[in-house]
Design an enzyme around this catalytic site. Structure first.
Site, PDB file in Angstrom:
ATOM      1  CG  HIS A   1       9.301  -0.920   7.384  1.00  0.00           C
ATOM      2  ND1 HIS A   1      10.324  -0.183   6.864  1.00  0.00           N
ATOM      3  CD2 HIS A   1       8.194  -0.178   7.241  1.00  0.00           C
ATOM      4  CE1 HIS A   1       9.868   0.986   6.430  1.00  0.00           C
ATOM      5  NE2 HIS A   1       8.577   1.008   6.644  1.00  0.00           N
TER       6      HIS A   1
ATOM      7  CE1 TYR B   1       7.514   0.578  10.576  1.00  0.00           C
ATOM      8  CE2 TYR B   1       9.024   2.218   9.672  1.00  0.00           C
ATOM      9  CZ  TYR B   1       7.744   1.751   9.872  1.00  0.00           C
ATOM     10  OH  TYR B   1       6.689   2.457   9.389  1.00  0.00           O
TER      11      TYR B   1
HETATM   12  C1  CS2 Z   1       5.065   2.405   6.960  1.00  0.00           C
HETATM   13  C2  CS2 Z   1       5.329   3.747   6.356  1.00  0.00           C
HETATM   14  O1  CS2 Z   1       2.911   3.203   7.435  1.00  0.00           O
HETATM   15  C3  CS2 Z   1       3.577   2.196   7.130  1.00  0.00           C
HETATM   16  O2  CS2 Z   1       3.106   1.072   6.950  1.00  0.00           O
HETATM   17  O3  CS2 Z   1       5.620   1.354   6.207  1.00  0.00           O
HETATM   18  O4  CS2 Z   1       5.123   4.703   7.350  1.00  0.00           O
HETATM   19  C4  CS2 Z   1       6.708   3.929   5.773  1.00  0.00           C
HETATM   20  O5  CS2 Z   1       7.695   3.702   6.752  1.00  0.00           O
HETATM   21  C5  CS2 Z   1       6.840   5.346   5.226  1.00  0.00           C
HETATM   22  O6  CS2 Z   1       5.736   5.598   4.397  1.00  0.00           O
HETATM   23  C6  CS2 Z   1       8.134   5.498   4.418  1.00  0.00           C
HETATM   24  O7  CS2 Z   1       8.136   6.714   3.732  1.00  0.00           O
HETATM   25 MG    MG Z   2       4.356  -0.311   6.117  1.00  0.00          MG
END
Ligand code: CS2
Ligand code: MG
Length: 408
Positions: A217, A160
């Site tokens: 995540h 991720y």
């Molecule tokens: C992520 C987000 O910023 C974060 O904490 O979890 O960038 C997420 O991946 C996106 O908002 C998904 O649209």
């Molecule tokens: Mg996040």
């Protein structure tokens, strides 16, 4: 006073911002954001087809009753699409309220509890060395807090928010382009074996004062999350984010019995009912809602106050997909909230974005300073907006190595 019209604009520089403009019979207008990442046309349609026809003729000062009208009147309540659409209306009505009072919104909430609000950046790397360079880059820019995401040796694809190749960690943003999702392959065991030591190496390299955040995540089961949270305790994280799928509010009970690592959850929540048990049972330490996704300023203020009763601080979502209007609403809440924690802040300030959404809010040395302009303190340049249109995007999907669908 009456609402006379409202318009929705979809598009922006590299983003599908959904911007609502509400006009009134006194010439004052309000701006709001309905940008639901990778589903932008849906709140836009909800606004255009159902909500705006009902807004016409309403008194824009009655923001609470208007929010209740749409929330209770929807019958099919909650959900990210409706709540993003309601969020835009609520933000725009608060913007109007501030302009009528000739006050920045934080004054209407109760004034400032702090001047600057600490923010955190996203450091990432294809491997640990690459990540260390990215962290050093943000520390040199003055950030006091950094989220760290690392490539995992042997993982079949990039994990991720991690680049495939080294050297992109200083400005990497996940690629959501294209209507068909990219596929990531995940192995929790490899991640759980590798990440605790990686986080400890980061702590040892950057010392005790840097606030280190990490986003799981949604990828672990409750038992795995308990084991992982215990393993990362020595790294003294500022927070561990989304260790389990956020909708399972009981998933954290086991984790809390095994680890004191601070937990942050909430970016996918769209109402207080998604998190009231997490808050009341004090299963989290930071609530991560976003003003747009959670239905606007009115309901988010309730969540902040409920969290405050339970020693929980704010950590509003601030991913690159968020509009400067949502970030401004959060900046005003961050200035006011007695239980402010931290603000995620992915660089919005490109010249094109600033041209579309001029404002005097500023980020300096890892802190955001909200401007004193009335209302949200953000303008919207419709001539700039005319050059943008909608381009479809999608989140990646994640599968385990045997092909089982997993959590992005
Ligand atoms: C992520 C987000 O910023 C974060 O904490 O979890 O960038 C997420 O991946 C996106 O908002 C998904 O649209
Ligand atoms: Mg996040």
């Amino acid at each position: 006073m009456k609402i006379t019209d409202a318009k929705v604009f979809v598009g922006g520089p590299g983003k599908n911002y959904v911007t609502l403009k509400i006009m009134t019979d006194q010439g004052v207008y309000g701006l709001g954001d309905a940008t639901l990442n990778n589903r932008e046309t849906l709140p836009a349609a909800y606004l255009q087809d159902y909500l705006i026809p009902n807004l016409i003729g309403m008194d824009p000062r009655n923001s609470e009753d208007i929010w209740q009208f749409f929330y209770r009147g929807a019958y099919f309540r909650r959900g990210p699409i409706a709540m993003a659409a309601f969020g835009a209306i609520d933000m725009a009505l608060w913007d109007i309220k501030g302009k009528l009072a000739n006050m920045p919104l934080y004054q209407l909430f109760g004034g400032k509890s702090r001047d600057g609000a600490m923010v955190y950046a996203h450091a990432t790397g294809a491997d640990l060395e690459d990540l260390m360079d990215s962290i050093a880059h943000y520390v040199a820019l003055g950030y006091k807090a950094v989220r760290v995401q690392c490539g995992i040796p042997g993982m079949p694809t990039a994990s991720y928010a991690v680049p495939e190749i080294r050297g992109e960690g200083k400005h990497y943003i996940s690629d959501f382009t294209g209507i068909r999702p990219k596929v990531e392959v995940w192995d929790s065991a490899r991640y759980m074996r590798y990440m605790p030591d990686a986080l400890m190496n980061i702590r040892e390299k950057f010392g005790p004062d840097l606030h280190i955040l990490h986003d799981v995540h949604h990828r672990l089961t409750p038992r795995e999350a308990a084991q992982f949270a215990k393993a990362v305790e020595p790294a003294n994280l500022f927070w561990l984010e989304d260790p389990t799928p956020a909708e399972d509010q009981s998933a954290l009970e086991l984790l809390r019995q095994h680890s004191s690592v601070p937990i942050a959850i909430g970016e996918v929540f769209n109402s207080i009912y998604d998190c009231n048990r997490l808050i009341e049972k004090e299963l989290i330490d930071y609530i991560r809602v976003a003003v747009t996704y959670a239905g606007g300023i009115t309901p988010v203020k309730r969540i902040v106050d409920l969290a405050g009763l339970h020693n929980i601080r704010t950590g509003f979502h601030g991913a690159p997909s968020h509009s400067p209007l949502c970030m401004a609403a959060q900046a005003h809440l961050n200035a006011w909230a007695p239980n402010f924690g931290i603000q995620e802040y992915l660089v919005l300030g490109t010249p094109a974005c600033d041209a579309l959404f001029p404002s005097r809010h500023r980020m300096e040395n890892g802190m955001v300073y909200v401007s004193d302009a009335p209302g949200l303190g953000v303008e919207f340049d419709e001539s700039e907006a005319a050059q943008y249109s909608y381009t479809p995007g999608s989140h990646p999907i994640v599968r385990l190595e045997d092909g089982t669908m997993w959590n992005y």
